[in-house]
Design a protein around this motif. Structure first.
Motif, PDB file in Angstrom:
ATOM      1  N   SER A 158      -6.345  11.767   1.254  1.00 26.54           N
ATOM      2  CA  SER A 158      -5.684  11.809  -0.046  1.00 26.54           C
ATOM      3  C   SER A 158      -6.522  12.640  -1.012  1.00 26.54           C
ATOM      4  CB  SER A 158      -5.519  10.391  -0.588  1.00 26.54           C
ATOM      5  OG  SER A 158      -4.824  10.404  -1.806  1.00 26.54           O
ATOM      6  N   ARG A 188       0.521   9.058   7.256  1.00 21.59           N
ATOM      7  CA  ARG A 188       1.004   7.705   7.496  1.00 21.59           C
ATOM      8  C   ARG A 188      -0.117   6.687   7.284  1.00 21.59           C
ATOM      9  NH1 ARG A 188       5.862   7.015  11.161  1.00 21.59           N
ATOM     10  NH2 ARG A 188       5.064   4.878  11.182  1.00 21.59           N
ATOM     11  N   SER A 189       0.243   5.535   6.738  1.00 17.33           N
ATOM     12  CA  SER A 189      -0.757   4.482   6.512  1.00 17.33           C
ATOM     13  C   SER A 189      -1.206   3.835   7.821  1.00 17.33           C
ATOM     14  CB  SER A 189      -0.190   3.412   5.579  1.00 17.33           C
ATOM     15  OG  SER A 189       0.963   2.809   6.141  1.00 17.33           O
ATOM     16  N   ASP A 190      -0.393   3.992   8.897  1.00 16.99           N
ATOM     17  CA  ASP A 190      -0.750   3.391  10.194  1.00 16.99           C
ATOM     18  C   ASP A 190      -1.321   4.415  11.164  1.00 16.99           C
ATOM     19  OD1 ASP A 190       1.592   4.797  10.578  1.00 16.99           O
ATOM     20  OD2 ASP A 190       2.679   3.169  11.561  1.00 16.99           O
ATOM     21  N   ARG A 249       2.312  13.591   2.703  1.00 18.98           N
ATOM     22  CA  ARG A 249       1.677  12.306   2.959  1.00 18.98           C
ATOM     23  C   ARG A 249       1.138  12.241   4.379  1.00 18.98           C
ATOM     24  NH1 ARG A 249       4.721   8.421   3.784  1.00 18.98           N
ATOM     25  NH2 ARG A 249       3.221   6.762   3.351  1.00 18.98           N
ATOM     26  N   SER A 271       0.842  13.087  12.786  1.00 16.95           N
ATOM     27  CA  SER A 271      -0.178  12.125  13.189  1.00 16.95           C
ATOM     28  C   SER A 271      -0.586  12.419  14.625  1.00 16.95           C
ATOM     29  CB  SER A 271       0.346  10.690  13.096  1.00 16.95           C
ATOM     30  OG  SER A 271      -0.530   9.812  13.793  1.00 16.95           O
TER      31      SER A 271
END
Length: 270
Positions: free
Chosen positions: A252, A119-121, A117, A152
């Protein structure tokens, strides 16, 4: 010799060269032994039952993955470029003491073909292909696996104190497909190759060799074991020498493919 972990009838089972080991055998129990004792033990306890099933992440739930940073010049330069406090990376690259940090518990690690994944932030995210050492409780390197230290760059670049948030989160650590049992001399000059596939095309590709590392493997292990015990052994990522360009970020649907020597780890990005 190749040590691998599999799900057999809803139970974790370890295998050596494709042959199942006794149910009570775990990586933790093997890494409690000296290297000599472990190799002798493996030769005597392999069964005649062949593995049938896909491999899992080659780590036990109660073990830890640690990581090294700024061990390649390319990593130092990239982290200086992204950071508002660039001099800290120059200093750690030249220092006697390496950068070491906790990456993951064993139960959090993603295995071959599992989803990693971003991170969404975070707005800027990259895979980091790394030779990952398998170390026993006696501070001996017994082998290696392929590691992906998903990171990140935007969060770490904002402030080096945000390193844990940039590095440690769900599905940020992938290992596999197995452990190759070799001595440390065999790891001095291994090729590392990274490909990132998107919509059927290769959108990034890079390669390096472990011989490009500034620090030697025993040095990293010795610092990890200073003032800290690992009774069940540990796994140590040794840093990345392949850095995607500043314009690149994982998306993604991407597929990350890392090859070290003849072992390949693939993971789709969620």
């Amino acid at each position: 010799m190749i040590l691998s972990r599999h799900n057999i009838s809803n139970a974790d089972r370890w295998a050596i060269d494709g042959m199942l080991l006794p149910p009570e055998t775990s990586l933790s129990s093997l890494l409690q032994m000296s290297r000599r004792e472990m190799m002798s033990n493996l030769a005597s306890i392999a069964s005649a039952e062949a593995v049938n099933g896909e491999p899992l992440a080659p780590i036990d739930a109660d073990q830890e993955v640690w990581a090294s940073g700024v061990t390649y010049m390319s990593s130092r330069l990239a982290r200086e470029a992204e950071s508002e406090t660039a001099d800290v990376y120059e200093k750690v690259y030249d220092a006697d003491r390496p950068e070491l940090f906790f990456k993951s518990n064993g139960w959090r690690v993603v295995g071959p073909n599992g989803n990693i994944r971003v991170r969404s932030d975070s707005a800027w995210d990259v895979p980091e292909p790394e030779l990952t050492l398998v170390i026993n409780a006696h501070e001996e390197i017994v082998g290696f696996t392929v590691g992906n230290d998903v990171s990140s760059r935007s969060i770490e670049g904002e402030n080096p104190l945000y390193l844990p948030q940039a590095k440690v989160y769900n599905q940020s650590c992938a290992l596999g497909p197995a452990i190759k049992l070799v001595d440390s001399e065999s790891l001095r000059d291994l090729p590392i190759h990274l490909q990132i596939h998107r919509s059927g095309s290769v959108v990034f590709e890079g390669e390096t060799r472990t011989s490009q590392m500034k620090r030697n493997l025993e040095e990293l292990v010795s610092y990890l074991f200073r003032e800290m015990d690992f009774p069940n052994g540990a796994l140590l990522m040794t840093g990345t020498g392949i850095i995607p360009t500043e314009e690149f970020t994982l998306q993604s649907g991407d597929l990350v493919r890392i090859q070290i020597d003849d072992m390949i780890l693939e993971n789709p990005v969620l």
